[in-house]
Design a protein around this motif. Structure first.
Motif, mmCIF file in Angstrom:
data_model
loop_
_atom_site.group_PDB
_atom_site.id
_atom_site.type_symbol
_atom_site.label_atom_id
_atom_site.label_comp_id
_atom_site.label_asym_id
_atom_site.label_seq_id
_atom_site.Cartn_x
_atom_site.Cartn_y
_atom_site.Cartn_z
ATOM 1 N N LEU A 1 -2.891 8.410 -3.825
ATOM 2 C CA LEU A 1 -1.638 9.257 -3.810
ATOM 3 C C LEU A 1 -1.208 9.183 -2.503
ATOM 4 O O LEU A 1 -0.577 10.219 -2.066
ATOM 5 N N ASN A 2 -1.355 8.371 -1.694
ATOM 6 C CA ASN A 2 -0.668 7.991 -0.256
ATOM 7 C C ASN A 2 -1.193 8.982 0.600
ATOM 8 O O ASN A 2 -0.539 9.519 1.575
ATOM 9 N N GLN B 1 -3.551 27.385 3.951
ATOM 10 C CA GLN B 1 -3.684 27.314 2.455
ATOM 11 C C GLN B 1 -5.365 27.606 2.123
ATOM 12 O O GLN B 1 -5.916 27.043 2.692
ATOM 13 N N LYS C 1 -6.783 17.561 -18.282
ATOM 14 C CA LYS C 1 -6.312 18.312 -16.909
ATOM 15 C C LYS C 1 -7.525 18.533 -15.922
ATOM 16 O O LYS C 1 -7.255 18.812 -14.761
ATOM 17 N N THR D 1 -7.122 15.643 -8.415
ATOM 18 C CA THR D 1 -6.894 15.098 -6.914
ATOM 19 C C THR D 1 -5.478 15.173 -6.680
ATOM 20 O O THR D 1 -4.729 15.363 -5.626
ATOM 21 N N LYS D 2 -4.407 14.836 -8.047
ATOM 22 C CA LYS D 2 -3.170 15.008 -7.811
ATOM 23 C C LYS D 2 -2.637 16.527 -7.479
ATOM 24 O O LYS D 2 -1.770 16.455 -6.767
ATOM 25 N N ASP D 3 -3.500 17.485 -8.088
ATOM 26 C CA ASP D 3 -2.914 18.646 -7.692
ATOM 27 C C ASP D 3 -3.300 18.960 -6.142
ATOM 28 O O ASP D 3 -2.495 19.789 -5.592
ATOM 29 N N ALA E 1 -3.244 16.639 -3.761
ATOM 30 C CA ALA E 1 -2.174 15.782 -3.073
ATOM 31 C C ALA E 1 -0.843 16.699 -2.988
ATOM 32 O O ALA E 1 -0.188 16.453 -1.911
ATOM 33 N N ASN E 2 -0.607 17.233 -3.950
ATOM 34 C CA ASN E 2 0.784 17.975 -4.007
ATOM 35 C C ASN E 2 0.821 19.205 -3.167
ATOM 36 O O ASN E 2 1.712 19.534 -2.311
ATOM 37 N N LEU E 3 -0.546 19.650 -2.947
ATOM 38 C CA LEU E 3 -0.652 20.779 -1.776
ATOM 39 C C LEU E 3 -0.315 20.199 -0.247
ATOM 40 O O LEU E 3 0.115 20.511 0.525
#
Length: 425
Positions: free
Chosen positions: A33-34, A205, A411, A418-420, A422-424
């Motif tokens: 996810l970069n 956060q 989900k 991990t995508k969640d 990465a979005n943070l």
């Protein structure tokens, strides 16, 4: 260009147990996810549980930096290695059965090591990381606790540098169940609360693992709070042949206060009432089990049906999950544990074995099990309902149809979670 993120964690392979899994899995998927994770860990930690098999899951390209840590458990072990090891594993004897030595160790742990026994790592870590972050041009850090002393590393770095800081709480701080067992003085209790408040109000956060903890923290800070639960990952363990007997299995530690006497009572009564059930039944406990639990099982005449397996590797634990007829999840019957979602729940959910969960009313576990159709949740007063459910599972076992049919599980995959994250970031 990938975003660099420094992750400060205490638990890392070869540490075993649930604490190591969360960030080991995040680190596995963040590069897709970069995001380039860099992990900071102690050089010489005192892990109460080890699992060498987890070393193979560390990505080869991962940058890991280490600094020495000084821990009091080694010194305390000179007085009583058995008691020190037991306490460090989280197995605390019931108050009325504690020895003077155990009471003393708990008092010292709670009042002289605030917030925890790894506090001495804070100052040298801040000194080292302050220069490292500047040199490597890293502007984002994540601290994960427990041990919550690691959040103090983030707190100090945030004061000294222009960085973004995410504080990840795998468990709550001052409201976690064992906190009350540390024999805290009023002064020590207030110090814990002040440190918690500083972390919650300084981090950019907050990340928590349950809705209940999110609601608790909302009363303490106006900073953004995201829920990212633990989850399940793909694993190399193939489908297992089911146990021939009607096996009810608990995977993980069973602490003294996590003693589901209502379950023992139900099983004792089913054995007494049904000779066929008695012939087919076995109870498998996989993980550390306190002496109080074993004595309780003996009181309910269940010792002859017990297989006390002990601690096994994570891979072996998954095998037990997949081959057991029924999986049991136990939490202490207290409002303080409503927020606890054991990591093994998510692995239970994808094992295709029905779950029986026991815990307090209003638990996040109850919500997840209901939403995913993976089992049934009971309060500690639900004797008749619990008994009827086990009888129903046993009937299905005799017919060869016992299985769970989970829905909406994806989900909770480690990749989706991990995508969640990465979005943070």
């Amino acid at each position: 260009m990938r975003k660099k993120v420094l992750i400060v964690t205490y638990y890392w392979p070869p540490a075993g147990g649930p604490g190591v899994q969360r960030w080991l899995k995040f680190v596995k998927y963040l590069p897709e996810l970069n995001v380039e994770p860099i992990v900071y860990i102690p050089e010489n930690p005192n892990y109460p549980i080890t699992d060498e098999s987890l070393l193979s899951e560390i990505p080869e390209s991962l940058t890991i930096i280490k600094q020495p840590i000084s821990e009091p458990y080694k010194l305390a072990g000179l007085f009583s290695k058995k008691k020190t090891d037991t306490i460090s594993k989280g197995i605390i004897t019931n108050d009325d059965k504690q020895t003077t030595l155990e009471k003393s160790l708990l008092f010292i742990r709670g009042n002289f090591f605030i917030p925890d026994a790894r506090k001495s790592w804070v100052k040298p870590s801040v000194a080292f990381l302050k220069d490292y972050l500047k040199r490597e041009a890293i502007d984002t850090i994540i601290t994960t606790g427990p041990p919550h002393s690691l959040h103090l590393i983030g707190l100090e770095l945030k004061k000294k540098l222009d960085i973004t800081w995410l504080a990840d709480f795998r468990d709550p701080w001052t409201t976690i169940g064992y906190h009350k067992q540390l024999k805290l003085t009023k002064s020590a209790e207030n110090k814990h609360k002040l440190l918690e408040q500083s972390v919650l109000n300084t981090a950019d956060q907050i990340i928590v693992t349950s809705q209940v903890t999110q609601e608790e923290f909302k009363t303490k800070t106006h900073k953004p709070i995201a829920v990212i639960t633990n989850g399940f990952d793909v694993n190399p363990v193939s489908k297992q042949d089911l146990d021939v007997r009607f096996s009810i299995a608990h995977i993980g530690s069973l602490l003294s206060k996590r003693n589901p006497e209502i379950l023992w009572q139900v099983l004792r009564d089913l054995i007494a009432e049904n000779a066929t059930f008695a012939k087919d039944f076995e109870l498998n406990l996989v993980g550390f089990v306190s002496d109080d639990i074993l004595k309780s099982l003996d009181t309910y005449n269940l010792s002859d049906y017990l297989n006390n397996i002990g601690y096994v590797s994570h891979e072996e634990a998954i095998k037990f999950q997949k081959k057991s007829q029924v999986l049991v999840l136990i939490e202490i019957d207290s409002p303080d544990t409503r927020c606890i979602i054991p990591g093994k729940l998510f692995e239970y959910m994808v094992s295709e074995r029905p779950i029986i969960a026991l815990g307090p009313e209003g638990s996040d576990v109850a919500t997840i099990i209901k939403e995913t159709n993976t089992g049934n949740y009971f309060n500690y007063a639900d004797y008749e309902s619990l008994k009827a459910q086990i009888e129903s599972y046993y009937d299905a076992y005799k017919l060869g149809t016992l299985q769970s049919h989970g829905i909406g599980l994806q989900k909770y995959s480690r990749k989706a979670l991990t995508k969640d994250l990465a979005n943070l970031l």
